[in-house]
Motif scaffolding. Structure first.
Motif, PDB file in Angstrom:
ATOM      1  N   SER A  63       0.834  -1.200   0.000  1.00  0.00           N
ATOM      2  CA  SER A  63       0.000   0.000   0.000  1.00  0.00           C
ATOM      3  C   SER A  63       0.872   1.255   0.000  1.00  0.00           C
ATOM      4  N   ASP A  64       2.067   1.177   0.604  1.00  0.00           N
ATOM      5  CA  ASP A  64       2.987   2.314   0.587  1.00  0.00           C
ATOM      6  C   ASP A  64       3.427   2.631  -0.834  1.00  0.00           C
ATOM      7  N   PHE A  65       3.604   1.596  -1.633  1.00  0.00           N
ATOM      8  CA  PHE A  65       3.958   1.791  -3.042  1.00  0.00           C
ATOM      9  C   PHE A  65       2.875   2.617  -3.740  1.00  0.00           C
ATOM     10  N   VAL A  66       1.623   2.274  -3.489  1.00  0.00           N
ATOM     11  CA  VAL A  66       0.498   2.991  -4.093  1.00  0.00           C
ATOM     12  C   VAL A  66       0.450   4.426  -3.589  1.00  0.00           C
ATOM     13  N   THR A  67       0.632   4.594  -2.280  1.00  0.00           N
ATOM     14  CA  THR A  67       0.603   5.922  -1.674  1.00  0.00           C
ATOM     15  C   THR A  67       1.658   6.836  -2.284  1.00  0.00           C
ATOM     16  N   ALA A  68       2.880   6.325  -2.411  1.00  0.00           N
ATOM     17  CA  ALA A  68       3.955   7.126  -2.989  1.00  0.00           C
ATOM     18  C   ALA A  68       3.654   7.479  -4.443  1.00  0.00           C
ATOM     19  N   ALA A  69       3.043   6.552  -5.166  1.00  0.00           N
ATOM     20  CA  ALA A  69       2.682   6.813  -6.556  1.00  0.00           C
ATOM     21  C   ALA A  69       1.630   7.921  -6.646  1.00  0.00           C
TER      22      ALA A  69
ATOM     23  N   VAL B  57       1.295  10.379  -4.479  1.00  0.00           N
ATOM     24  CA  VAL B  57       2.009  11.629  -4.199  1.00  0.00           C
ATOM     25  C   VAL B  57       2.635  12.170  -5.488  1.00  0.00           C
ATOM     26  N   ALA B  58       3.278  11.287  -6.240  1.00  0.00           N
ATOM     27  CA  ALA B  58       3.891  11.696  -7.507  1.00  0.00           C
ATOM     28  C   ALA B  58       2.841  12.256  -8.462  1.00  0.00           C
ATOM     29  N   ALA B  59       1.677  11.614  -8.495  1.00  0.00           N
ATOM     30  CA  ALA B  59       0.599  12.078  -9.380  1.00  0.00           C
ATOM     31  C   ALA B  59       0.088  13.446  -8.950  1.00  0.00           C
ATOM     32  N   GLU B  60      -0.042  13.659  -7.645  1.00  0.00           N
ATOM     33  CA  GLU B  60      -0.506  14.951  -7.135  1.00  0.00           C
ATOM     34  C   GLU B  60       0.469  16.066  -7.504  1.00  0.00           C
ATOM     35  N   LEU B  61       1.761  15.781  -7.391  1.00  0.00           N
ATOM     36  CA  LEU B  61       2.755  16.801  -7.708  1.00  0.00           C
ATOM     37  C   LEU B  61       2.849  17.051  -9.213  1.00  0.00           C
TER      38      LEU B  61
ATOM     39  N   LYS C 110      11.622  12.192  -5.786  1.00  0.00           N
ATOM     40  CA  LYS C 110      11.712  11.650  -4.428  1.00  0.00           C
ATOM     41  C   LYS C 110      10.574  10.664  -4.159  1.00  0.00           C
ATOM     42  N   ALA C 111       9.386  10.983  -4.661  1.00  0.00           N
ATOM     43  CA  ALA C 111       8.244  10.088  -4.494  1.00  0.00           C
ATOM     44  C   ALA C 111       8.474   8.775  -5.242  1.00  0.00           C
TER      45      ALA C 111
END
Length: 206
Positions: free
Chosen positions: A8-14, A16-20, A75-76
């Motif tokens: 789930s952390d993998f998804v969360t970080a992805a 974050v990248a999409a939001e940025l 970084k994400a």
């Protein structure tokens, strides 16, 4: 990190990248707005001289936001890659642990326990790296949030300068101020989502 949370952390970080990435696109629009404003201010002449100076600051803000967003995005991606590595390690540890338990009194149990110990040590090392990167990601998001707050000041200054430009150009320059303010608000929303997700990543440590 609790067992098998890294998927789930993998998804969360992805995310974050999409939001940025979305924030970066908005910042590019701010830069376009500044270019249009500069052209309008030039037509307005001396009365909009102060506004022309502000457009330089708007451009700088947009450029800085794009660059910082790119850094945060990278970084994400690093965090996402580490989460993937952890997820694979956790699955391997789970598999080897079950195998070791099944033959705990067997003659060759050490052939399983030795690599299991190595994997656990590597997992601990990657976990520490993961949280260092999450902390850096969180700091970058906080820094970007502070940068974007200056947009509200620029927007207010733009309205003051627009009022000095003459009625013919005032409305158009006020639209520029509104666009900068609206764009900054949208970027802040993406940053808030990203920071909340970073808190979720950090919470997995406990």
């Amino acid at each position: 990190m609790t067992e098998l949370t890294s998927e789930s952390d993998f998804v969360t970080a992805a995310v974050v990248a999409a939001e940025l990435f979305k924030a970066r696109e908005i910042a590019n629009n701010i830069s376009l707005t500044a270019s249009n404003a500069r052209a309008l201010a030039l037509r307005a002449g001396q009365g909009a001289a102060g506004f022309r100076a502000i457009t330089d600051f708007i451009d700088m803000l947009a450029d800085s936001t794009v660059k910082t967003s790119d850094i945060i995005n990278l970084k994400a991606v690093t965090v996402s890659e580490l989460a993937t590595k952890l997820e694979r390690l956790e699955r391997a540890i789970e598999y080897y642990s079950k195998a070791a338990k099944a033959i705990e009194d067997g003659e060759h149990v050490e052939s399983i326990l030795n690599p299991l110990r190595d994997m656990k040590a590597h997992h601990a090392k990657v976990t520490r790296q993961f949280y260092r990167e999450v902390d850096k990601l969180s700091d970058l998001l906080e820094s970007l949030s502070r940068e974007i707050k200056t947009a509200s000041v620029l927007s207010a200054m733009s309205r003051v300068e627009a009022s000095q430009s003459g009625k013919e150009y005032e409305d158009g320059l006020n639209v520029v101020a509104d666009n900068v303010s609206d764009a900054a608000e949208k970027i802040q929303q993406h940053i808030m989502v990203s920071r909340s997700l970073c808190f979720d990543l950090a919470d997995d440590a406990y």
